[in-house]
Design an enzyme around this catalytic site. Structure first.
Site, mmCIF file in Angstrom:
data_model
loop_
_atom_site.group_PDB
_atom_site.id
_atom_site.type_symbol
_atom_site.label_atom_id
_atom_site.label_comp_id
_atom_site.label_asym_id
_atom_site.label_seq_id
_atom_site.Cartn_x
_atom_site.Cartn_y
_atom_site.Cartn_z
ATOM 1 N N THR A 32 -21.213 -34.863 9.031
ATOM 2 C CA THR A 32 -22.161 -33.999 8.302
ATOM 3 C C THR A 32 -23.556 -34.608 8.215
ATOM 4 O O THR A 32 -24.564 -33.929 8.462
ATOM 5 C CB THR A 32 -21.620 -33.718 6.889
ATOM 6 O OG1 THR A 32 -20.386 -32.989 6.997
ATOM 7 C CG2 THR A 32 -22.602 -32.917 6.069
ATOM 8 N N LYS A 80 -17.518 -33.322 22.102
ATOM 9 C CA LYS A 80 -16.923 -32.230 21.328
ATOM 10 C C LYS A 80 -15.507 -31.997 21.826
ATOM 11 O O LYS A 80 -15.241 -32.061 23.037
ATOM 12 C CB LYS A 80 -17.766 -30.942 21.543
ATOM 13 C CG LYS A 80 -17.087 -29.651 21.080
ATOM 14 C CD LYS A 80 -16.921 -29.590 19.569
ATOM 15 C CE LYS A 80 -16.129 -28.341 19.159
ATOM 16 N NZ LYS A 80 -15.842 -28.344 17.693
ATOM 17 N N LYS A 111 -6.847 -37.582 16.234
ATOM 18 C CA LYS A 111 -7.690 -37.201 15.102
ATOM 19 C C LYS A 111 -6.797 -36.476 14.110
ATOM 20 O O LYS A 111 -6.209 -35.432 14.454
ATOM 21 C CB LYS A 111 -8.822 -36.297 15.582
ATOM 22 C CG LYS A 111 -9.778 -35.759 14.514
ATOM 23 C CD LYS A 111 -10.689 -36.816 13.981
ATOM 24 C CE LYS A 111 -11.848 -36.239 13.152
ATOM 25 N NZ LYS A 111 -12.924 -35.627 13.961
ATOM 26 N N GLY A 128 -18.635 -34.123 4.259
ATOM 27 C CA GLY A 128 -19.712 -34.661 3.425
ATOM 28 C C GLY A 128 -19.208 -35.406 2.193
ATOM 29 O O GLY A 128 -18.062 -35.867 2.157
ATOM 30 N N SER A 181 -12.136 -32.636 8.869
ATOM 31 C CA SER A 181 -12.605 -31.943 7.658
ATOM 32 C C SER A 181 -11.408 -31.521 6.804
ATOM 33 O O SER A 181 -10.291 -31.379 7.301
ATOM 34 C CB SER A 181 -13.400 -30.702 8.062
ATOM 35 O OG SER A 181 -12.641 -29.904 8.955
ATOM 36 N N CYS A 184 -7.623 -29.308 14.214
ATOM 37 C CA CYS A 184 -8.686 -28.316 14.096
ATOM 38 C C CYS A 184 -8.236 -27.260 13.084
ATOM 39 O O CYS A 184 -7.216 -26.596 13.282
ATOM 40 C CB CYS A 184 -8.990 -27.633 15.431
ATOM 41 S SG CYS A 184 -10.244 -26.335 15.228
HETATM 42 O O1 LIG Z 1 -14.107 -25.393 14.261
HETATM 43 C C1 LIG Z 1 -14.160 -26.401 15.013
HETATM 44 O O2 LIG Z 1 -14.574 -26.402 16.198
HETATM 45 C C2 LIG Z 1 -13.696 -27.674 14.376
HETATM 46 N N1 LIG Z 1 -14.153 -27.920 13.114
HETATM 47 C C3 LIG Z 1 -13.720 -29.015 12.399
HETATM 48 O O3 LIG Z 1 -14.146 -29.244 11.237
HETATM 49 N N2 LIG Z 1 -12.833 -29.867 12.967
HETATM 50 C C4 LIG Z 1 -12.343 -29.681 14.218
HETATM 51 O O4 LIG Z 1 -11.522 -30.496 14.678
HETATM 52 C C5 LIG Z 1 -12.808 -28.539 14.955
HETATM 53 CL CL1 LIG Z 1 -12.217 -28.310 16.577
#
Ligand SMILES: O=C(O)c1[nH]c(=O)[nH]c(=O)c1Cl
Length: 310
Positions: A271, A44, A163, A221, A194, A129
């Site tokens: 997902t 994570k 990323k 997804g 995402s 993020c």
């Molecule tokens: O809310 C999150 O932890 C999160 N959620 C995401 O969909 N991508 C990310 O890179 C992160 Cl760090």
């Protein structure tokens, strides 16, 4: 059929990795992944200090995918660095580490610590993020991204990856590719994170489905597959000397095949893994094998990056 992949000094017996954030926040989850059919695993995204993350509910699934606004809940970088120190890199699956500092200083402090530890891991620096209220995604600020990568390259002296958020315009594909092209340390890019700040509505309740940000969250997804494939193909074209990790919309051997056809070296499952659990990795691996057999391919190199245009 042989699914083996060798890239950036690591060997994988199949191209499947969990997407950072899914089933990888605790040692227990990481160990479950290590014992799954995954070809490699990633932690994570970590921050300097542990974080509880956003208030719940902060994840919801729909018929077509998921929405999340987790808010970077994680045990802090020292926890993941400790896991990496104890990890059996010699005999185990490759371990990737995701880093997502809350500031430039935090990113530099963590990356310097990872450099100091000199572990045989690959670092994926998260520029995307979408769920930190009030903070823009670095990946959408090209100057800030260039500055961050230049500073990180000074403290982390090995190849690393980033990323990326999804981009939706050829000009932006080009601008971000130029930033990455200017940073020799970038060995891979992971496309995509995402799709930020979507809104899912529960019709019966006439309500949003997650608490943070009045219901806004990153979308994953089936919804994101075409955008993910476009980002994989566009960055693979623009960065021929770097690897692209494909992420977004993979839930069977078919989408894994599409990502690799578009140019991905390996792929990440998010997902689908969250919804189905680690068993989905063996299913997707087997489906990919059958699909390759049907098409007469023996190895991933037989079709990687060979998407036909019309
Ligand atoms: O809310 C999150 O932890 C999160 N959620 C995401 O969909 N991508 C990310 O890179 C992160 Cl760090």
């Amino acid at each position: 059929v042989d699914l083996a992949v060798a890239w950036l000094g690591i060997q994988m017996d199949n191209p499947l990795i969990n997407a950072s954030g899914v089933m990888c926040r605790t040692v227990e989850e990481l160990e479950a992944l290590r014992h799954s059919a995954a070809g490699a695993l990633i932690t994570k995204s970590c921050t300097l200090e542990p974080r509880k993350g956003n208030p719940e509910p902060r994840y919801a699934s729909t018929a077509l995918g998921s929405i999340n606004s987790m808010g970077l809940p994680n045990a802090g970088y020292r926890y993941y660095l400790d896991y990496a120190r104890r990890y059996d890199h010699e005999h185990g699956k490759p371990l990737l580490m995701s880093v997502s500092g809350m500031s430039l200083e935090d990113n530099l402090e963590m990356m310097a610590a990872f450099d100091e530890a000199a572990l045989p891991v690959l670092v994926e620096l998260n520029l995307s993020c979408p769920n930190l209220p009030g903070k823009p995604q670095i990946g959408y600020d090209f100057e800030a991204s260039a500055r961050l990568l230049a500073e990180v390259s000074k403290v982390y002296r090995r190849p690393f990856g980033v990323k990326l958020p999804p981009y939706f315009d050829p000009v932006h594909f080009g601008e971000m590719a130029d930033v990455l092209d200017g940073c020799p340390s970038i060995g891979f890019v992971t496309c995509i994170n995402s799709i930020g700040n979507g809104l899912v509505i529960d019709l019966e309740r006439e309500s949003v489905v997650i608490r943070p940000k009045d219901g806004l969250g990153g979308i994953g997804g089936d919804y994101v597959l075409p955008t993910a494939l476009a980002n994989v193909r566009e960055f693979a074209r623009r960065l021929p000397g770097r690897h692209v990790i494909g992420c977004g919309g993979i839930r069977s051997g078919r989408e894994a095949f599409m990502h690799i056809l578009a140019g991905a070296t390996v792929v990440q499952v998010g997902t689908c893994l969250y919804e189905e659990g680690p068993a989905c990795l063996a299913r997707i691996r087997d489906e990919l094998v059958y699909l390759m057999q049907d098409k007469g391919y023996r190895t991933l190199t037989d079709f990687r990056g060979r998407l036909r245009t019309l």
